[in-house]
Each structure stands twice: as structure tokens, then as C-alpha cells.
Design a protein around this motif. Sequence first.
Motif, short mmCIF file in Angstrom:
data_model
loop_
_atom_site.label_atom_id
_atom_site.label_comp_id
_atom_site.label_asym_id
_atom_site.label_seq_id
_atom_site.Cartn_x
_atom_site.Cartn_y
_atom_site.Cartn_z
N ALA A 145 83.25 86.35 52.56
CA ALA A 145 83.34 85.13 51.75
C ALA A 145 82.54 85.28 50.47
O ALA A 145 81.44 85.82 50.45
CB ALA A 145 82.83 83.93 52.54
N VAL A 146 83.12 84.82 49.38
CA VAL A 146 82.44 84.81 48.09
C VAL A 146 82.57 83.42 47.52
O VAL A 146 83.69 82.97 47.28
CB VAL A 146 83.06 85.83 47.12
N PRO A 147 81.51 82.70 47.28
CA PRO A 147 80.13 83.00 47.64
C PRO A 147 79.91 82.83 49.15
O PRO A 147 80.62 82.08 49.80
CB PRO A 147 79.32 81.97 46.86
N PRO A 148 78.93 83.53 49.69
CA PRO A 148 78.77 83.55 51.14
C PRO A 148 78.08 82.31 51.69
O PRO A 148 77.50 81.52 50.96
CB PRO A 148 77.89 84.78 51.36
N VAL A 149 78.17 82.17 52.99
CA VAL A 149 77.36 81.23 53.75
C VAL A 149 76.28 82.08 54.41
O VAL A 149 76.60 83.01 55.14
CB VAL A 149 78.18 80.48 54.81
N ILE A 150 75.03 81.79 54.12
CA ILE A 150 73.92 82.59 54.63
C ILE A 150 73.14 81.73 55.62
O ILE A 150 72.61 80.69 55.24
CB ILE A 150 73.01 83.07 53.49
N ALA A 153 75.77 80.55 46.93
CA ALA A 153 75.85 80.63 48.38
C ALA A 153 75.36 79.34 49.03
O ALA A 153 74.58 78.59 48.45
CB ALA A 153 75.02 81.81 48.88
N LEU A 154 75.85 79.09 50.23
CA LEU A 154 75.40 77.95 51.02
C LEU A 154 74.30 78.44 51.97
O LEU A 154 74.58 79.20 52.90
CB LEU A 154 76.56 77.37 51.83
N PRO A 155 73.04 78.03 51.73
CA PRO A 155 71.96 78.47 52.61
C PRO A 155 71.76 77.48 53.75
O PRO A 155 71.67 76.27 53.55
CB PRO A 155 70.74 78.47 51.68
N LEU A 156 71.70 78.00 54.97
CA LEU A 156 71.41 77.18 56.14
C LEU A 156 70.29 77.82 56.93
O LEU A 156 70.31 79.03 57.18
CB LEU A 156 72.65 77.06 57.03
N LEU A 157 69.32 77.02 57.31
CA LEU A 157 68.23 77.48 58.15
C LEU A 157 68.38 76.74 59.48
O LEU A 157 68.52 75.52 59.50
CB LEU A 157 66.88 77.14 57.51
N VAL A 158 68.42 77.49 60.57
CA VAL A 158 68.56 76.87 61.89
C VAL A 158 67.36 77.26 62.75
O VAL A 158 66.96 78.42 62.78
CB VAL A 158 69.90 77.23 62.56
N HIS A 159 66.76 76.26 63.38
CA HIS A 159 65.59 76.47 64.22
C HIS A 159 65.92 76.06 65.64
O HIS A 159 66.32 74.92 65.89
CB HIS A 159 64.41 75.65 63.68
N LYS A 162 67.95 72.38 65.33
CA LYS A 162 67.65 71.76 64.04
C LYS A 162 68.20 72.62 62.91
O LYS A 162 67.89 73.80 62.82
CB LYS A 162 66.14 71.59 63.88
N TRP A 163 69.01 72.01 62.07
CA TRP A 163 69.63 72.69 60.93
C TRP A 163 69.07 72.10 59.65
O TRP A 163 68.81 70.90 59.57
CB TRP A 163 71.14 72.51 60.95
N TYR A 164 68.90 72.93 58.63
CA TYR A 164 68.40 72.50 57.34
C TYR A 164 69.27 73.10 56.25
O TYR A 164 69.70 74.24 56.34
CB TYR A 164 66.94 72.94 57.13
N VAL A 165 69.52 72.31 55.22
CA VAL A 165 70.32 72.76 54.08
C VAL A 165 69.66 72.24 52.81
O VAL A 165 68.92 71.24 52.84
CB VAL A 165 71.78 72.25 54.20
#
Length: 155
Positions: free
Chosen positions: A49-54, A100-106, A118-121
Motif C-alpha cells: 500500500a502507498v501510502p502505507p498503514v504502519i 502513512a496512517l500510524p497506529l499504535l496498539v497496546h 487499546k489503539w491510538y492514532v
Amino acid sequence: MGNRNKERGTKAETAVVNWLRGSCGFVEARRNALGGRFDPGDVEPIPAAVPPVIISVKDGAEGAYCPNCRRKPELGMHTALFRKWWFDLAETVERRSPLALPLLVHKRAGAASPERWKWYVDSAHMGRYRMGPIGITGAQARYLMQRHIARWAEE
């Protein structure tokens, strides 16, 4: 005996990949190998994917287990550990693609499915001014990923 923290991280990343493949329809989802300074992120729903989902997956908590309740303390966005995680993700996004779409998952204690973690964007991806990370649900994260990929596939 291996590195316990690395094993926990690998299990959490594998759980996210399995969730993306099974519940979200991203059959090409994969874990990325560690890249050191050029780390591409932990998980990608669609590698090309361009731009990626990270997606950066974390299975840890600041501090120790609560001695009275024997569970992980909740990690807040105000903690130093969370800020470090978010800064590392922001660096990865800046290096790979600013769009890119940044996602942090805990990973949450007692929650087996990544949808309940828990997801953060970044708030800019929620249609708000860029104010930093905001907490979202797993279902909202799934919707954001699908919308992000569909939007850029059209263009």
C-alpha cells in the motif's frame, strides 16, 4: 531460554496479524522483520500500500504489576513510556511516508482479541487538527485502515 520480552512482542504481533487476516479482510497482512534504524513498523495490513498503514504493537506496561490486584497498570498517554513509543512510531512514519496512517496498539491484560486492546492514532487522521495521539477502539482502527487504503486506491 529466549528473550521473554521478544517472545511476548512476537505473540502480540502475531495476534494482530491473525486479527487483520480473519476479522478485517486483510489477507496479505504480515509482520515485518526488525530493521534496526530502518525499521518499517511491526505490522502492515497491506504490504504494497502507498501510502502505507504502519502499526506498532506493544505488549508492556510502565511500572510493575500491582501487588494488591496482580494485574498490569493501565498505560496512560501521559507516561514517558507511551511518549517514547509514539515518538518512535512518528519517526518511522516520517522516514517511510508522511501520508502513512500510524497506529499504535497496546495489548490489554485479559483481552485476547486485538479488537479489545487499546489503539491510538494521530488526531489528524480523525478529521481533527493535529493535536497528537487519541485513543480509539479496535473497530474504529479497522474502519480507519479500510478507509485509508480505499481512499488512496481511488487516487
